[in-house]
Scaffold this active site. Structure first.
Site, PDB file in Angstrom:
ATOM      1  N   LEU A  36       0.828  -1.201   0.000  1.00  0.00           N
ATOM      2  CA  LEU A  36       0.000   0.000   0.000  1.00  0.00           C
ATOM      3  C   LEU A  36       0.867   1.256   0.000  1.00  0.00           C
ATOM      4  CD1 LEU A  36      -2.525  -1.322   2.665  1.00  0.00           C
ATOM      5  CD2 LEU A  36      -2.866  -1.245   0.186  1.00  0.00           C
ATOM      6  N   PRO A  37       0.313   2.406  -0.389  1.00  0.00           N
ATOM      7  CA  PRO A  37       1.147   3.597  -0.520  1.00  0.00           C
ATOM      8  C   PRO A  37       1.703   4.140   0.790  1.00  0.00           C
ATOM      9  CG  PRO A  37      -0.857   3.804  -1.837  1.00  0.00           C
ATOM     10  CD  PRO A  37      -1.028   2.604  -0.964  1.00  0.00           C
ATOM     11  N   THR A  62       6.208   0.742   3.232  1.00  0.00           N
ATOM     12  CA  THR A  62       7.108   1.517   4.079  1.00  0.00           C
ATOM     13  C   THR A  62       6.250   2.426   4.938  1.00  0.00           C
ATOM     14  OG1 THR A  62       8.855   1.458   2.405  1.00  0.00           O
ATOM     15  CG2 THR A  62       9.061   3.101   4.148  1.00  0.00           C
ATOM     16  N   LYS A 122      13.931   0.038   7.190  1.00  0.00           N
ATOM     17  CA  LYS A 122      13.653   0.526   5.841  1.00  0.00           C
ATOM     18  C   LYS A 122      13.773   2.042   5.767  1.00  0.00           C
ATOM     19  CE  LYS A 122      12.549   0.574   1.530  1.00  0.00           C
ATOM     20  NZ  LYS A 122      11.175   0.370   1.052  1.00  0.00           N
ATOM     21  N   LYS A 169       8.242  10.912   0.382  1.00  0.00           N
ATOM     22  CA  LYS A 169       7.459  10.376   1.498  1.00  0.00           C
ATOM     23  C   LYS A 169       8.361   9.648   2.485  1.00  0.00           C
ATOM     24  CE  LYS A 169       5.664   6.445   1.375  1.00  0.00           C
ATOM     25  NZ  LYS A 169       5.932   5.068   1.865  1.00  0.00           N
TER      26      LYS A 169
END
Length: 298
Positions: A70-71, A101, A176, A245
């Protein structure tokens, strides 16, 4: 050849990453299901042999392992904890593998909620981009319970080339965020070094070869620069918006813990300001144009 997993797996989010994972799992012989809000994405993956579903509940009913791609963190919360989410429609014994992430506190909150349903949650963001997702060549950084990781291994071994169990819930996302912060900085520092080399009269390609044989090398100098930057390809499949992001997540984590990280903050500022000239949809490697537009533009 990776052995076929006896576990059924569902992929939620069939974009560039999730679609690649689902297609690769299917091609490798795993029973693979998929769900996405986009009808186009469902049709595209259905044409590649993935058993697609119109609802999240239908997918959850059919599988043992649920992979989220997912975003952002808020989408993970909505899919897991929102109305009709996995905390409501999931089954005892299911394992949720979140490759998004996200933020560690979100992962921990979701893991706690799902545990109340008898489900396990692994925060397992990946590195390797769409090409790694499509080929099973990703690296996965996992936070969460080791027993759940062992049970999910038959699926993860198809999806990835390397799995690193970092620690408890949330620790995969910490790893991450750290990885992508370094990648964001390495793109800038390597671009500066190659610009220096070019202006001093050396061939950047030759200097890059020397750097990659020396102590200054990084994943960016070894992969990104020859494959996407100096070639002028700029088609990695990972966007400026996604890296902005992720850098933003690093800034938020640093502020949360009261850290003074001047190099990281300078890196974040360059990425933030780059939005004035580089749209979110552009390939993230194009950040090098902020260093030397003449050298790095196509």
């Amino acid at each position: 050849m990776t052995e076929r997993s006896s576990l059924s797996v569902g992929v939620v989010g069939l974009g560039a990453m999730g679609g690649g994972m689902a297609a690769h799992l299917t091609a490798s012989g795993a029973e693979t299901h998929g769900f996405d809000l986009s009808e186009e994405a469902r049709t595209r993956l259905g044409d590649r042999g993935v058993a697609v579903h119109d609802t999240l509940s239908a997918l959850a009913e059919a599988v043992d392992v649920i992979v989220l791609s997912l975003p952002k963190a808020e989408h993970v919360e909505a899919v897991c904890l929102g109305a009709g989410g996995l905390a409501e429609v999931g089954r005892t014994g299911q394992i949720v593998v979140d490759t998004t992430t996200s933020m560690p506190d979100v992962s921990r909150r979701v893991a706690t909620a799902l545990a109340g349903r008898g489900m396990a949650m692994l925060d397992a963001p990946v590195s390797g981009g769409p090409s790694g997702a499509a080929s099973g060549g990703m690296t996965m950084m996992v936070g969460g319970d080791g027993d759940a990781l062992d049970r999910a291994r038959p699926v993860l071994d198809i999806m990835t080339a390397t799995v690193v169990h970092v620690g408890g819930s949330g620790d995969g996302n910490i790893a991450k965020i750290a990885n992508n912060l370094l990648c964001a900085a390495h793109l800038l520092t390597t671009a500066e070094a190659m610009s220096l080399a070019a202006r001093a009269g050396a061939r950047p390609e030759s200097v890059l070869e020397a750097v990659n044989a020396g102590s200054g090398r990084s994943g960016v100098s070894q992969v990104n620069f020859p494959r996407w930057v100096l070639s002028g390809a700029y088609d990695s499949g990972f966007t400026m918006g996604l890296m902005r992001k992720d850098v933003g997540l690093a800034v938020a984590l640093a502020k949360e813990h009261g850290l003074d990280l001047p190099i990281s903050m300078a890196t974040a500022e360059i990425w933030r300001e780059s939005a004035q000239t580089l749209a979110d949809g552009e390939d993230f490697n194009r950040i090098v144009c902020r260093i030397d537009k003449a050298l790095y533009s196509e």
